[in-house]
Design a protein around this motif. Structure first.
Motif, PDB file in Angstrom:
ATOM      1  N   GLU A  38       0.828  -1.217   0.000  1.00  5.58           N
ATOM      2  CA  GLU A  38       0.000   0.000   0.000  1.00  5.58           C
ATOM      3  C   GLU A  38       0.856   1.258   0.000  1.00  5.58           C
ATOM      4  O   GLU A  38       0.591   2.201  -0.738  1.00  5.58           O
ATOM      5  N   SER A  39       1.885   1.262   0.838  1.00  7.21           N
ATOM      6  CA  SER A  39       2.714   2.465   0.970  1.00  7.21           C
ATOM      7  C   SER A  39       3.539   2.737  -0.286  1.00  7.21           C
ATOM      8  O   SER A  39       3.877   3.877  -0.569  1.00  7.21           O
TER       9      SER A  39
ATOM     10  N   TYR B 149       2.522   2.240  -3.393  1.00  5.37           N
ATOM     11  CA  TYR B 149       1.693   2.708  -4.501  1.00  5.37           C
ATOM     12  C   TYR B 149       0.739   3.843  -4.150  1.00  5.37           C
ATOM     13  O   TYR B 149      -0.080   4.232  -4.975  1.00  5.37           O
ATOM     14  N   ASN B 150       0.842   4.380  -2.950  1.00  3.18           N
ATOM     15  CA  ASN B 150      -0.020   5.486  -2.540  1.00  3.18           C
ATOM     16  C   ASN B 150       0.823   6.620  -1.975  1.00  3.18           C
ATOM     17  O   ASN B 150       1.686   6.396  -1.123  1.00  3.18           O
ATOM     18  N   GLU B 151       0.538   7.811  -2.413  1.00  2.00           N
ATOM     19  CA  GLU B 151       1.273   8.988  -1.961  1.00  2.00           C
ATOM     20  C   GLU B 151       0.881   9.341  -0.524  1.00  2.00           C
ATOM     21  O   GLU B 151      -0.274   9.161  -0.114  1.00  2.00           O
TER      22      GLU B 151
ATOM     23  N   TYR C  51       1.977   7.948   2.262  1.00  2.00           N
ATOM     24  CA  TYR C  51       2.062   6.841   3.210  1.00  2.00           C
ATOM     25  C   TYR C  51       3.512   6.720   3.678  1.00  2.00           C
ATOM     26  O   TYR C  51       4.416   6.636   2.851  1.00  2.00           O
TER      27      TYR C  51
ATOM     28  N   VAL D 139      -0.441   7.884   7.521  1.00  2.00           N
ATOM     29  CA  VAL D 139      -0.915   8.398   6.244  1.00  2.00           C
ATOM     30  C   VAL D 139      -1.320   9.854   6.414  1.00  2.00           C
ATOM     31  O   VAL D 139      -2.065  10.193   7.342  1.00  2.00           O
TER      32      VAL D 139
END
Length: 145
Positions: A38-39, A41-43, A45, A63
């Protein structure tokens, strides 16, 4: 015992992924491997390995929900290292790091509302319960800065 938060790298990510909570805690804690994905591919995080001396013993992920709010989404200590005050020291370190982020005015965490240990633990850091989350499953608690 020296507790520290360290970046997760190609040298330590496997050890972090192998950390595990007790059977009773499994339903309340997401898998570290999933959290690392998750971290990636997500800004916004951020992840940290919790170290005791030179050994990874836990995991954090927070987050940036908005320019003023940070949410602690993941916090776990491996079952072999619980009940040693590592979590308390690690949360102190995480809160110090989060408070350094420019513009942050609120830090949020959620937990099972029928878990009095979690409520007492988080309130000892200044988290104040504000009600249930949008799914009506977890209690939200915040620190206003």
């Amino acid at each position: 015992m020296k507790v520290s938060l360290q970046q997760i790298t190609k040298e330590n990510y496997e050890a972090v992924c192998e950390l595990d909570v007790t059977k009773a805690q499994e339903d309340h804690v997401a898998c570290n491997m999933w959290s690392l994905v998750e971290s990636t591919y997500n800004e916004g995080y951020e992840t940290r390995a919790i170290y005791s001396n030179e050994e990874p013993v836990g995991f954090f992920m927070w987050v940036k929900e908005s320019t003023s709010k940070m949410s602690i989404w993941r916090f776990m200590i491996d079952q072999k290292h619980q009940q040693k005050s590592i979590g308390r020291t690690a949360l102190d370190l995480a809160l110090l790091e989060i408070k350094q982020v420019a513009g942050i005015k609120e830090i949020e965490i959620c937990y099972n509302p029928i878990n009095p240990v979690a409520k007492n633990f988080y309130s000892s850091f200044g988290f104040v319960e504000v009600g249930m989350d949008e799914d009506d499953e977890d209690m939200l608690a915040v620190i206003k800065l």
